[in-house]
Write an enzyme that holds these catalytic residues in place. Structure first.
Site, short mmCIF file in Angstrom:
data_model
loop_
_atom_site.label_atom_id
_atom_site.label_comp_id
_atom_site.label_asym_id
_atom_site.label_seq_id
_atom_site.Cartn_x
_atom_site.Cartn_y
_atom_site.Cartn_z
N THR A 125 0.86 -1.19 0.00
CA THR A 125 0.00 0.00 0.00
C THR A 125 0.89 1.24 0.00
O THR A 125 1.74 1.39 0.89
CB THR A 125 -0.90 0.00 1.25
OG1 THR A 125 -1.65 -1.22 1.26
CG2 THR A 125 -1.84 1.19 1.26
N CYS B 275 -2.65 -1.52 9.36
CA CYS B 275 -2.91 -0.67 8.19
C CYS B 275 -3.90 0.48 8.36
O CYS B 275 -3.66 1.55 7.80
CB CYS B 275 -3.35 -1.55 7.03
SG CYS B 275 -2.00 -2.59 6.47
N ARG C 176 0.01 -5.83 15.80
CA ARG C 176 0.36 -4.47 15.42
C ARG C 176 -0.81 -3.51 15.68
O ARG C 176 -1.92 -3.76 15.24
CB ARG C 176 0.80 -4.43 13.95
CG ARG C 176 2.13 -5.16 13.74
CD ARG C 176 2.57 -5.18 12.29
NE ARG C 176 1.82 -6.11 11.50
CZ ARG C 176 2.04 -6.33 10.19
NH1 ARG C 176 3.00 -5.66 9.57
NH2 ARG C 176 1.31 -7.20 9.53
N1 NAI Z 1 -1.06 -7.01 6.72
C1 NAI Z 1 -2.15 -6.91 5.97
O1 NAI Z 1 -3.18 -7.51 6.28
C2 NAI Z 1 -2.16 -6.08 4.72
C3 NAI Z 1 -1.06 -5.32 4.35
N2 NAI Z 1 -1.09 -4.58 3.19
C4 NAI Z 1 0.10 -3.83 2.76
O2 NAI Z 1 1.05 -4.77 2.24
C5 NAI Z 1 2.39 -4.34 2.52
C6 NAI Z 1 3.13 -5.43 3.26
O3 NAI Z 1 2.50 -5.64 4.50
P1 NAI Z 1 2.81 -6.91 5.41
O4 NAI Z 1 2.92 -8.11 4.53
O5 NAI Z 1 1.82 -6.88 6.51
O6 NAI Z 1 4.26 -6.53 5.95
P2 NAI Z 1 5.31 -7.48 6.69
O7 NAI Z 1 6.15 -6.60 7.53
O8 NAI Z 1 4.59 -8.65 7.30
O9 NAI Z 1 6.19 -8.08 5.48
C7 NAI Z 1 7.05 -7.33 4.70
C8 NAI Z 1 8.30 -8.17 4.42
O10 NAI Z 1 9.11 -7.50 3.46
C9 NAI Z 1 10.47 -7.81 3.75
N3 NAI Z 1 11.34 -6.84 3.07
C10 NAI Z 1 11.43 -5.50 3.29
N4 NAI Z 1 12.31 -4.96 2.43
C11 NAI Z 1 12.77 -5.96 1.63
C12 NAI Z 1 13.68 -6.02 0.54
N5 NAI Z 1 14.27 -4.92 0.08
N6 NAI Z 1 13.93 -7.22 -0.02
C13 NAI Z 1 13.33 -8.35 0.44
N7 NAI Z 1 12.43 -8.35 1.46
C14 NAI Z 1 12.16 -7.17 2.05
C15 NAI Z 1 10.53 -7.74 5.26
O11 NAI Z 1 11.66 -8.45 5.75
C16 NAI Z 1 9.20 -8.40 5.65
O12 NAI Z 1 9.33 -9.78 5.89
C17 NAI Z 1 2.25 -3.02 3.29
O13 NAI Z 1 2.36 -1.97 2.38
C18 NAI Z 1 0.84 -3.09 3.86
O14 NAI Z 1 0.29 -1.81 4.01
C19 NAI Z 1 -2.17 -4.59 2.36
C20 NAI Z 1 -3.27 -5.35 2.66
C21 NAI Z 1 -3.36 -6.15 3.86
O1 UGA Z 2 -4.88 -3.00 4.21
C1 UGA Z 2 -5.00 -3.81 5.11
O2 UGA Z 2 -4.10 -4.14 5.89
C2 UGA Z 2 -6.31 -4.50 5.36
O3 UGA Z 2 -6.91 -3.78 6.47
C3 UGA Z 2 -8.14 -4.33 6.93
O4 UGA Z 2 -7.95 -5.68 7.35
P1 UGA Z 2 -7.38 -6.06 8.80
O5 UGA Z 2 -6.78 -4.86 9.45
O6 UGA Z 2 -6.55 -7.27 8.62
O7 UGA Z 2 -8.67 -6.53 9.63
P2 UGA Z 2 -10.16 -5.94 9.79
O8 UGA Z 2 -11.09 -7.07 9.81
O9 UGA Z 2 -10.43 -4.86 8.82
O10 UGA Z 2 -10.13 -5.32 11.26
C4 UGA Z 2 -9.37 -4.16 11.56
C5 UGA Z 2 -9.70 -3.72 12.98
O11 UGA Z 2 -11.02 -3.20 13.05
C6 UGA Z 2 -11.74 -3.84 14.10
N1 UGA Z 2 -13.17 -3.90 13.71
C7 UGA Z 2 -13.55 -4.45 12.53
C8 UGA Z 2 -14.88 -4.47 12.16
C9 UGA Z 2 -15.85 -3.93 13.00
O12 UGA Z 2 -17.07 -3.91 12.73
N2 UGA Z 2 -15.43 -3.38 14.18
C10 UGA Z 2 -14.12 -3.35 14.56
O13 UGA Z 2 -13.79 -2.83 15.63
C11 UGA Z 2 -11.09 -5.21 14.23
O14 UGA Z 2 -11.33 -5.78 15.48
C12 UGA Z 2 -9.64 -4.85 14.00
O15 UGA Z 2 -9.04 -4.37 15.19
C13 UGA Z 2 -9.15 -4.34 5.77
O16 UGA Z 2 -10.36 -4.97 6.21
C14 UGA Z 2 -8.58 -5.09 4.57
O17 UGA Z 2 -9.50 -5.00 3.47
C15 UGA Z 2 -7.25 -4.46 4.17
O18 UGA Z 2 -6.68 -5.17 3.09
#
Ligand code: NAI
Ligand code: UGA
Length: 472
Positions: A135, A280, A350
């Site tokens: 993102t 996020c 987180r």
């Molecule tokens: N966690 C989630 O549910 C969601 C996250 N996102 C977005 O996706 C992106 C990644 O998020 P996460 O997977 O949660 O992060 P994360 O911190 O779990 O994973 C990122 C990984 O990238 C690696 N990394 C960083 N720089 C690197 C490089 N130069 N070469 C190789 N590896 C490298 C790190 O060591 C780490 O393991 C962020 O921009 C976040 O906003 C989007 C939707 C859902």
């Molecule tokens: O960009 C991201 O990282 C992601 O962020 C959220 O996903 P996530 O944070 O994994 O989980 P959610 O289910 O959205 O919950 C986020 C927080 O809101 C809280 N929540 C959720 C729903 C609700 O009705 N009330 C509420 O307090 C949850 O308990 C949690 O703490 C979005 O739902 C995903 O679509 C997106 O891809």
């Protein structure tokens, strides 16, 4: 030129997004070789572990990895080799909020994206489709293109796509197998549209075509920030209403139900809570605030800022309710906190609301006992150390105990706080809990989980977020 037929995919970043996303691509596209790379050796070792003790917990993930790993799914720290061989590269690295420098506290730290992009430029010798999966702020693809084009060698051409990820933790595999939509942004040039089609063809192996949306690059980048901002805004709206419910005697469940019945509003994401967490929502809204300010749109920035401010208010309001209800002091009192993850079905902590609550309780010198079914002990200590930077860990450990079940957590405590909506908390034997607690025994439900009337009949004093009932 026709869209290329993608045969090899590299994903840079084996985290919560890169790991599950590309594991599902490998599962659904056995004809494509998918290599997920990371600089973090221990993370890659965990992905490769014989007993499948993967670095992240997601329901269904182990099954996906079991089916594809070693067949067409590989995990490695050899970033350069994977870049060199791939036709299409996902950049799925972390983009945390900047901690210092220009935009500190708001802007996204794009250092990891830039380093990954520079690595691609340095290593690639053939044409690549480079996909922003992380993102990022609007127009980051432009910076990536400039870096790639200025450093390219051997005549390699780069097409940049934006393909933001919408999975939620805890339901990642379900979301990936059956997404509401897949969004792909590209330049509207012949090459850009061909690259877009090449990626769309990968998803078309399992996602219905009408769910694959193709748009311009900047719209795609902004849509991701917009989706998270609007989801978080719904939670802050319902949480703001929960405060009114508590003051008036209205019931937030009934209000959510009534409001959500309007088909224009819809019932999802209207569950009041102790505050949203996760890596996020806050980060992406602050990013949007920063973007708005940079574009000289202060009113727009203030509007989105309020969503985060309301979330902070909700957490501190909950802590204050605990203190006020426990006769205005919790110093030396014993409180059980059930749940530490930011939501159920994940081990991720987180920005978890539980961290803020426990920090507040510790600042009042209360004793806290924590139980969470999935979060590692070491993670809890790390989070509490970061949340209380002026308190040595040895001091924190004098006040905090981590235990392995609910009954142990609640034994001899004055109060129980429910911070995460784990399903197992629905099954708690409250009579046994009550029998072992110090009296009067209080329960504070930050997740609308308990049957308050039933608990009151047992003898508990109960406070539920968004309910006006007294503790009697
Ligand atoms: N966690 C989630 O549910 C969601 C996250 N996102 C977005 O996706 C992106 C990644 O998020 P996460 O997977 O949660 O992060 P994360 O911190 O779990 O994973 C990122 C990984 O990238 C690696 N990394 C960083 N720089 C690197 C490089 N130069 N070469 C190789 N590896 C490298 C790190 O060591 C780490 O393991 C962020 O921009 C976040 O906003 C989007 C939707 C859902
Ligand atoms: O960009 C991201 O990282 C992601 O962020 C959220 O996903 P996530 O944070 O994994 O989980 P959610 O289910 O959205 O919950 C986020 C927080 O809101 C809280 N929540 C959720 C729903 C609700 O009705 N009330 C509420 O307090 C949850 O308990 C949690 O703490 C979005 O739902 C995903 O679509 C997106 O891809």
């Amino acid at each position: 030129m026709a869209p290329i037929d993608v045969k090899k995919i590299c994903c840079i970043g084996a985290g919560y997004v890169g790991g599950p996303t590309c594991a599902v691509i490998a599962l659904k596209c056995p004809h494509i070789t998918v290599t997920i790379v990371d600089l973090n050796q221990s993370r890659i070792d965990a992905w490769n572990s014989d007993d499948f003790s993967l670095p992240i917990y997601e329901p269904g993930l182990v099954d996906v990895v079991k089916q594809a790993r070693g067949r067409n799914l590989f995990f490695s720290t050899d970033v350069d080799k994977a870049i060199l061989e791939a036709d299409l590269i996902f950049v799925s690295v972390n983009t945390p909020t900047k901690k210092s420098g220009v935009g500190a506290g708001f802007a996204a730290d794009l250092n990891y994206v830039e380093l990954a992009t520079r690595r691609i430029a340095a290593v690639a010798t053939s044409n690549k489709i480079v996909v922003e999966k992380s993102t990022v702020p609007c127009r980051t693809a432009e910076s990536m293109r400039t870096i790639l084009e200025s450093n390219s060698h051997g005549g390699a051409r780069f097409d940049i796509l934006s393909n933001p990820e919408f999975l939620a933790e805890g339901t990642a595999i379900k979301d990936l197998l059956s997404p509401d939509r897949v969004l792909i942004g590209s330049l509207q040039t012949g090459e850009g549209l061909d690259a877009c089609q090449a990626l769309a063809n990968v998803y078309a192996n399992w996602v219905p075509k009408e769910r694959i949306l193709t748009v311009g690059l900047w719209s795609s980048e902004l849509s991701k920030l917009a989706a998270n901002a609007m989801l978080a805004q719904r939670i802050s709206s319902i949480n703001a209403l929960s405060a009114i419910c508590e003051a008036t005697g209205a019931n937030i469940d009934e209000v959510s139900h009534a409001v959500g019945f309007d088909s224009r509003i819809g019932p999802k994401f209207l569950r009041a809570s102790v505050g949203f967490g996760g890596s996020c929502f806050q980060k992406d809204i602050l990013n949007l605030v920063y973007l708005s300010e940079s574009l000289h749109l202060p009113e727009v920035a203030a509007y989105w800022r309020q969503v985060v401010d309301m979330n902070e208010y909700q957490k501190s309001r909950f802590s204050k309710t605990v203190v006020d209800t426990l006769f205005k002091t919790i110093t030396g009192k014993h409180i059980a906190v059930l749940g530490f993850a930011f939501k159920a079905d994940t081990g991720d902590t987180r920005e978890s609301a539980a961290i803020t609550l426990i920090r507040d309780f510790l600042s009042e010198r209360a004793y806290v006992t924590i139980y969470d079914p999935k979060v590692e002990e070491s993670q809890i200590w790390q989070d509490l150390s970061e949340a209380c930077p002026n308190t040595p860990l040895e001091t924190i450990k004098k006040y905090v105990t981590i235990v392995h079940n609910v009954i142990e957590a609640c034994k001899d405590k004055e109060a129980v706080v429910i911070a995460t909506e784990w399903k197992e908390f629905l099954e708690i034997d409250w009579q046994t809990v009550y029998d072992h607690m110090t009296k009067p025994a209080f329960v504070f439900d930050g997740r609308l989980l308990i049957d308050a009337d039933k608990l009151r009949k047992i003898g508990f004093k109960v406070k539920v977020i968004g309910r006006g009932d007294s503790t009697q």
